[in-house]
Design an enzyme around this catalytic site. Structure first.
Site, PDB file in Angstrom:
ATOM      1  N   ASP A  91       0.866  -1.181   0.000  1.00 24.08           N
ATOM      2  CA  ASP A  91       0.000   0.000   0.000  1.00 24.08           C
ATOM      3  C   ASP A  91       0.902   1.230   0.000  1.00 24.08           C
ATOM      4  O   ASP A  91       1.971   1.214   0.619  1.00 24.08           O
ATOM      5  CB  ASP A  91      -0.894  -0.003   1.253  1.00 24.08           C
ATOM      6  CG  ASP A  91      -2.136   0.848   1.060  1.00 24.08           C
ATOM      7  OD1 ASP A  91      -3.239   0.286   1.032  1.00 24.08           O
ATOM      8  OD2 ASP A  91      -1.993   2.092   0.938  1.00 24.08           O
ATOM      9  N   GLU A 108     -14.726 -10.366  -5.343  1.00 24.08           N
ATOM     10  CA  GLU A 108     -14.920 -10.746  -3.931  1.00 24.08           C
ATOM     11  C   GLU A 108     -16.400 -10.665  -3.584  1.00 24.08           C
ATOM     12  O   GLU A 108     -17.117  -9.832  -4.129  1.00 24.08           O
ATOM     13  CB  GLU A 108     -14.077  -9.852  -3.023  1.00 24.08           C
ATOM     14  CG  GLU A 108     -14.282  -8.348  -3.185  1.00 24.08           C
ATOM     15  CD  GLU A 108     -15.443  -7.783  -2.401  1.00 24.08           C
ATOM     16  OE1 GLU A 108     -15.905  -8.464  -1.470  1.00 24.08           O
ATOM     17  OE2 GLU A 108     -15.888  -6.666  -2.737  1.00 24.08           O
ATOM     18  N   LEU A 140     -17.260 -10.564  -0.148  1.00 24.19           N
ATOM     19  CA  LEU A 140     -17.085 -10.474   1.306  1.00 24.19           C
ATOM     20  C   LEU A 140     -18.060  -9.462   1.875  1.00 24.19           C
ATOM     21  O   LEU A 140     -18.161  -8.347   1.375  1.00 24.19           O
ATOM     22  CB  LEU A 140     -15.662 -10.026   1.641  1.00 24.19           C
ATOM     23  CG  LEU A 140     -14.525 -10.840   1.037  1.00 24.19           C
ATOM     24  CD1 LEU A 140     -13.187 -10.195   1.351  1.00 24.19           C
ATOM     25  CD2 LEU A 140     -14.568 -12.268   1.551  1.00 24.19           C
ATOM     26  N   LYS A 145     -20.259 -10.082 -10.477  1.00 24.63           N
ATOM     27  CA  LYS A 145     -20.125  -9.245  -9.272  1.00 24.63           C
ATOM     28  C   LYS A 145     -21.172  -8.127  -9.264  1.00 24.63           C
ATOM     29  O   LYS A 145     -21.913  -7.940  -8.289  1.00 24.63           O
ATOM     30  CB  LYS A 145     -18.711  -8.663  -9.225  1.00 24.63           C
ATOM     31  CG  LYS A 145     -18.494  -7.597  -8.205  1.00 24.63           C
ATOM     32  CD  LYS A 145     -18.523  -8.147  -6.809  1.00 24.63           C
ATOM     33  CE  LYS A 145     -18.701  -7.057  -5.810  1.00 24.63           C
ATOM     34  NZ  LYS A 145     -18.107  -7.233  -4.556  1.00 24.63           N
ATOM     35  N   LEU A 191     -34.426  -9.897   2.934  1.00 26.61           N
ATOM     36  CA  LEU A 191     -35.816  -9.438   2.905  1.00 26.61           C
ATOM     37  C   LEU A 191     -36.151  -8.708   4.204  1.00 26.61           C
ATOM     38  O   LEU A 191     -37.294  -8.723   4.646  1.00 26.61           O
ATOM     39  CB  LEU A 191     -36.768 -10.628   2.701  1.00 26.61           C
ATOM     40  CG  LEU A 191     -36.851 -11.211   1.282  1.00 26.61           C
ATOM     41  CD1 LEU A 191     -37.849 -12.361   1.229  1.00 26.61           C
ATOM     42  CD2 LEU A 191     -37.260 -10.142   0.257  1.00 26.61           C
ATOM     43  N   ALA A 250     -36.934  -5.475   5.878  1.00 25.15           N
ATOM     44  CA  ALA A 250     -37.288  -4.079   5.579  1.00 25.15           C
ATOM     45  C   ALA A 250     -36.634  -3.169   6.618  1.00 25.15           C
ATOM     46  O   ALA A 250     -36.373  -3.581   7.746  1.00 25.15           O
ATOM     47  CB  ALA A 250     -38.801  -3.916   5.621  1.00 25.15           C
ATOM     48  N   CYS A 268     -20.460  -0.672  -0.794  1.00 24.77           N
ATOM     49  CA  CYS A 268     -20.632  -1.529  -1.971  1.00 24.77           C
ATOM     50  C   CYS A 268     -21.933  -1.265  -2.702  1.00 24.77           C
ATOM     51  O   CYS A 268     -21.929  -0.815  -3.846  1.00 24.77           O
ATOM     52  CB  CYS A 268     -20.539  -2.992  -1.559  1.00 24.77           C
ATOM     53  SG  CYS A 268     -18.853  -3.466  -1.247  1.00 24.77           S
ATOM     54  N   LYS A 300     -24.241  -1.098   9.053  1.00 21.63           N
ATOM     55  CA  LYS A 300     -24.843  -2.361   9.492  1.00 21.63           C
ATOM     56  C   LYS A 300     -24.102  -2.802  10.752  1.00 21.63           C
ATOM     57  O   LYS A 300     -23.054  -2.233  11.073  1.00 21.63           O
ATOM     58  CB  LYS A 300     -24.759  -3.405   8.384  1.00 21.63           C
ATOM     59  CG  LYS A 300     -23.348  -3.835   8.020  1.00 21.63           C
ATOM     60  CD  LYS A 300     -23.407  -4.849   6.914  1.00 21.63           C
ATOM     61  CE  LYS A 300     -22.502  -6.012   7.191  1.00 21.63           C
ATOM     62  NZ  LYS A 300     -22.485  -7.006   6.163  1.00 21.63           N
TER      63      LYS A 300
END
Ligand code: UDX
Length: 431
Positions: A30, A151, A153, A204, A250, A252, A260, A320
């Protein structure tokens, strides 16, 4: 195998650590010096369950090495994975500048055969550009192949997803490339689908867009449920029991976020348009997702009345649970919109507060959910962390100025909440 991973973002780091765990010698490259310095010491800037331990274990075993030099990183590698960022441009198109720069540098430094694998989510035809860029800069005429290995993931369960995938997709042009990648992934004992490079790239985009469509579909259904008195949880259960539909994705709620789905959806629409196909379905998916956040604000207004000067408590900032990632998080958007209405915001998240502090001004970050509830006019649950499912709601009720909960992820049982004396509002459910 000797492997090099270029780009130590989310995908690159998880891929590198997992491939090292499988017994490979992995060098991660990197150009961010401070990041590499931290990684060398086993310090990780993202929260992903199990990742720190995996990185540290493989650092100790000397199977995982970090460097800022592409030249050193690829010297002995047979396989080079490109996992650099592909951020969206203002028009939604993926910016492939990093991919191009890395390809040129690889080509200028390679001395022996390399298999160069695109791992970043990239538009169709990137494979062709990768090949062209490498060929143009490959003055020593070193043999190479290219491949696409997308990916799948999911943040929060990335290590498990890597080690136990539903499928591994390999897009290749030559037998040598196919054999190398098949050998690399053979310890996982997972189904391997070998395709051409363009199909792998589309798989993808299509998979992520399909999952986003499923979420927007159930969110649209949740709006119908609210209007007619049905319960979206029951509807989703009934739909999901059909094996052709399946129960996952599913749920809601306030909509999807993360780095992503929103980005890939825009990029796929853009690619389709470029290819001469108007993918209007995805435009609607995106619109439903946007509207879902507006509907939550509407619920706040309907129940709090004037927002100016009121205090609203927010539980959950990450896009999330089980991640500290706040990129495109519905919580950030909702907070910004509420602030524009003159609302005072109090917030708590088990992992994402450090990142949220850098992003948000004028928010009072609290040390726990009870601090958020104290003197708030309304409590909004935006991320379904387990911690919020186990709250002492009797205590929460005493602390709130008004016993009002808007549950953006349907984690509470409406009947129990009502029994406790709350005005409880979920998504697509009877009150
Ligand atoms: C996703 C894909 O799942 C993964 O395969 C891909 O490689 C990267 O993108 P990720 O963004 O980590 O992974 O999260 P995911 O679990 O897919 O959730 C995305 C968003 O959708 C989250 O904001 C989540 O809250 C939301 N979501 C998910 C719903 O609103 N309802 C659901 O039923 C499922």
């Amino acid at each position: 195998m000797n492997i090099s991973i270029v780009g130590t973002g989310y995908v690159g780091l998880v891929t590198g650590a997992c491939l090292a765990e499988l017994g490979n010698n992995v060098i991660c490259v990197d150009n961010d010096e401070s990041k590499i310095k931290s990684l060398k010491k086993g310090r990780i800037t993202i929260y992903e369950p199990g990742l720190k331990e995996l990185v540290r274990r493989n650092l100790r075993r000397k199977r995982l090495v970090f460097t800022t030099s592409i030249k050193d990183g690829i010297k002995n590698a047979l396989l080079i994975f490109i996992a650099v960022g592909t951020p969206p441009k203002p028009n939604g198109e993926a910016d492939l500048t990093y991919v191009e720069n890395v390809c040129s540098e690889i080509a200028r430094n390679m001395m022996t055969y390399k298999l160069i694998v695109e791992k970043s989510t990239v538009p169709i035809e990137t494979g062709m550009w990768v090949e062209r860029t490498i060929r143009q800069n490959n003055e020593r005429r070193v043999a190479f192949d290219i491949a696409s290995n997308p990916e799948f993931l999911s943040e929060g369960s990335a290590i498990n997803d890597f080690m136990h995938p539903d499928r591994i997709v390999i897009g290749v042009k030559t037998k040598r490339a196919r054999d190398l990648l098949t050998e690399l992934y053979s310890p996982l004992k997972a189904p391997i689908l070998v395709t051409n490079i363009k199909s792998a790239e589309i798989i993808k985009h299509a998979s992520n867009s399909f999952l986003a469509t499923k979420i927007s579909f159930i969110n649209a259904i949740s709006n119908i449920c609210e209007k007619c008195g049905a319960d979206v949880l029951e509807v989703a259960k009934g739909m999901g029991m059909d094996k052709r539909i399946g129960e996952s994705f599913l749920n809601a709620g306030v909509g999807f976020g993360g780095f992503c789905f929103p980005k890939d959806l825009l990029a796929f629409m853009h690619i389709s348009e470029k290819l001469g196909y108007d993918f209007g379905l995805l435009r609607e998916v995106e619109k439903i997702n946007r509207d879902q956040k507006g509907l939550l604000i509407k619920k706040v207004k309907e129940n709090v009345w004037n927002l100016k000067g009121k205090t609203i408590g927010i539980l959950g900032l990450s896009f999330k649970p089980n991640t500290d990632d706040i990129r495109y998080s519905p919580a950030i958007d909702i907070i910004e919109r509420l602030k524009k209405e003159g609302v005072k915001i109090k917030a708590y998240d088990p992992q994402a507060m450090a990142k949220a502090r850098q992003e948000l001004d004028d928010v009072q970050f609290c040390k726990d959910p009870y601090g958020v509830a104290k003197n708030s006019n309304c409590l909004i649950i935006i991320t379904e962390w387990d911690e919020f499912k186990q709250l002492d709601f009797t205590k929460v009720k005493k602390l709130l100025k008004q016993p009002l909960i808007i549950d953006g992820r349907n984690i509470c049982d409406p009947k129990s909440m009502k029994k406790l004396g709350f005005k409880y509002i979920g998504i697509g459910r009877k009150e």
